[in-house]
Motif scaffolding. Structure first.
Motif, short mmCIF file in Angstrom:
data_model
loop_
_atom_site.label_atom_id
_atom_site.label_comp_id
_atom_site.label_asym_id
_atom_site.label_seq_id
_atom_site.Cartn_x
_atom_site.Cartn_y
_atom_site.Cartn_z
N LEU A 39 -8.18 11.88 -6.84
CA LEU A 39 -6.90 11.72 -7.71
C LEU A 39 -6.09 10.33 -7.53
O LEU A 39 -5.54 10.03 -8.66
CB LEU A 39 -5.82 12.61 -6.99
CG LEU A 39 -6.25 14.36 -6.66
CD1 LEU A 39 -4.88 15.31 -5.97
CD2 LEU A 39 -6.31 15.42 -7.85
N HIS A 40 -6.01 9.77 -6.83
CA HIS A 40 -6.31 7.98 -5.98
C HIS A 40 -5.88 7.18 -7.63
O HIS A 40 -5.80 6.63 -8.30
CB HIS A 40 -5.79 7.84 -5.25
CG HIS A 40 -5.50 6.40 -5.63
ND1 HIS A 40 -5.69 5.64 -4.95
CD2 HIS A 40 -4.34 5.98 -4.40
CE1 HIS A 40 -5.28 4.16 -5.71
NE2 HIS A 40 -4.43 4.18 -4.12
N GLU A 41 -7.77 7.82 -7.47
CA GLU A 41 -8.33 6.89 -8.57
C GLU A 41 -7.91 7.20 -9.64
O GLU A 41 -7.93 5.95 -10.86
CB GLU A 41 -10.06 6.83 -8.50
CG GLU A 41 -10.70 5.60 -9.29
CD GLU A 41 -10.34 4.15 -8.71
OE1 GLU A 41 -11.07 3.18 -9.13
OE2 GLU A 41 -9.47 4.19 -7.53
N THR A 42 -7.50 8.67 -10.06
CA THR A 42 -8.04 9.11 -11.43
C THR A 42 -5.87 8.02 -12.14
O THR A 42 -5.31 7.87 -12.91
CB THR A 42 -7.63 10.69 -11.97
OG1 THR A 42 -8.67 10.85 -11.00
CG2 THR A 42 -7.45 11.10 -12.71
N ILE A 43 -5.04 8.55 -11.61
CA ILE A 43 -4.03 8.21 -11.70
C ILE A 43 -4.13 6.79 -11.58
O ILE A 43 -3.17 5.75 -12.63
CB ILE A 43 -2.79 8.55 -10.86
CG1 ILE A 43 -2.92 10.19 -10.31
CG2 ILE A 43 -1.52 8.30 -10.89
CD1 ILE A 43 -2.10 10.25 -8.99
#
Length: 289
Positions: A39-43
């Motif tokens: 999730l962190h990398e996607t955002i």
């Protein structure tokens, strides 16, 4: 390292529980929620793209978002008017359903909203701190906030002066701004923290929501309306409508509402939620090493 752990976990799970085929194990992995780091990398990657966009593209998208957010005030005002005015209890619950409308338009149309950028555009800076990234972040914030504010002003002015609605509806719209200004500057700030936190939470949840994105947007922003929390963009439409109707000075808009709310949204979105989420991912990475 993480891959090996996942494989070990699948192997131990298969020995301790039901025996699964390789295909069934793949289905289990697909149904599991994504890791926090995913999730962190996607955002973060989305934030990188936003930081690299040109000023013109950002400005037009932000202007469109400011105009679209006006529909949150309009939908709420119309519901208020046709519920008979000053609803309480169940009536207030129905009226507040108008609040998510503008957010749905902005987010699904991928328009630039300032309070979303307090989350997405901050993660690249937290991941790779540098003067260049900081300057890019400040440029993005400045352009998007200015575009959003101009859009909200145009919407509020147009709705007031185009004479689209009867006196009862205009009174309902004025009442929303008057209610907002009943908060003290300190309340604008503290309620803005919660609103910024909720918007950042929404942004964090959306990549994992898949087909439930509309539900996530509606529930999160509906809570902002129910709690009377202050959002700098929606609130600007509401209060500027009051300003253009000569019910409030522009100075009061800036000092009493805009600055405290803006600060609160940034603190809630960037200094609390984004920082904690980033720290969580950093801690997970440290444990895996």
């Amino acid at each position: 390292m993480q891959k090996n752990r996942s494989e070990d976990h699948r192997a131990s799970g298969a020995s301790e529980g039901f025996s699964l085929s390789h295909k069934e194990q793949g289905e289990v992995e697909q149904k599991r929620p994504p890791r926090v780091a995913v999730l962190h990398e996607t955002i973060r990657l989305e934030g990188e793209e936003e930081l690299e966009r040109g000023i013109a593209a950002l400005g037009w998208s932000a202007l469109a978002a400011g105009l679209s957010m006006g529909f949150s005030m309009l939908a709420r005002g119309l519901l208020h008017r046709y519920l008979g005015g000053a609803p309480t209890g169940f009536g207030f619950l129905i009226e507040s359903l108008g609040y998510p409308f503008g957010f749905l338009v902005v987010i699904l149309a991928r328009q630039q909203l300032f309070t979303e950028n307090t989350m997405t555009a901050v993660l690249p800076l937290m991941t790779h701190p540098s003067l260049h990234t900081l300057v890019s972040l400040l440029r993005l914030w400045s352009v998007v906030f200015a575009g959003n504010l101009i859009g909200t002003g145009l919407f509020a002015y147009g709705i007031l002066h185009m004479r689209l609605f009867d006196q009862a509806t205009q009174a309902a719209l004025l009442g929303i701004g008057t209610e907002m200004m009943g908060n003290s500057p300190l309340q604008m700030f503290t309620k803005g923290i919660v609103a910024g936190w909720l918007i950042a939470t929404m942004v964090w949840l959306l990549p994992a929501a898949e087909h439930a994105k509309i539900t996530v947007i509606v529930l999160t922003t509906y809570l902002i309306a129910l709690g009377g929390f202050t959002h700098i963009i929606v609130g600007s439409v509401e209060v500027l409508y009051l300003v253009f109707a000569h019910g409030l000075s522009l100075g009061a808009f800036a000092w009493h509402f805009a600055l405290p709310t803006l600060a609160g949204n940034i603190v809630g979105g960037s200094c609390i939620f984004a920082l904690i989420s980033h720290a969580q991912v950093r801690s997970d990475e440290a444990e895996e090493r």
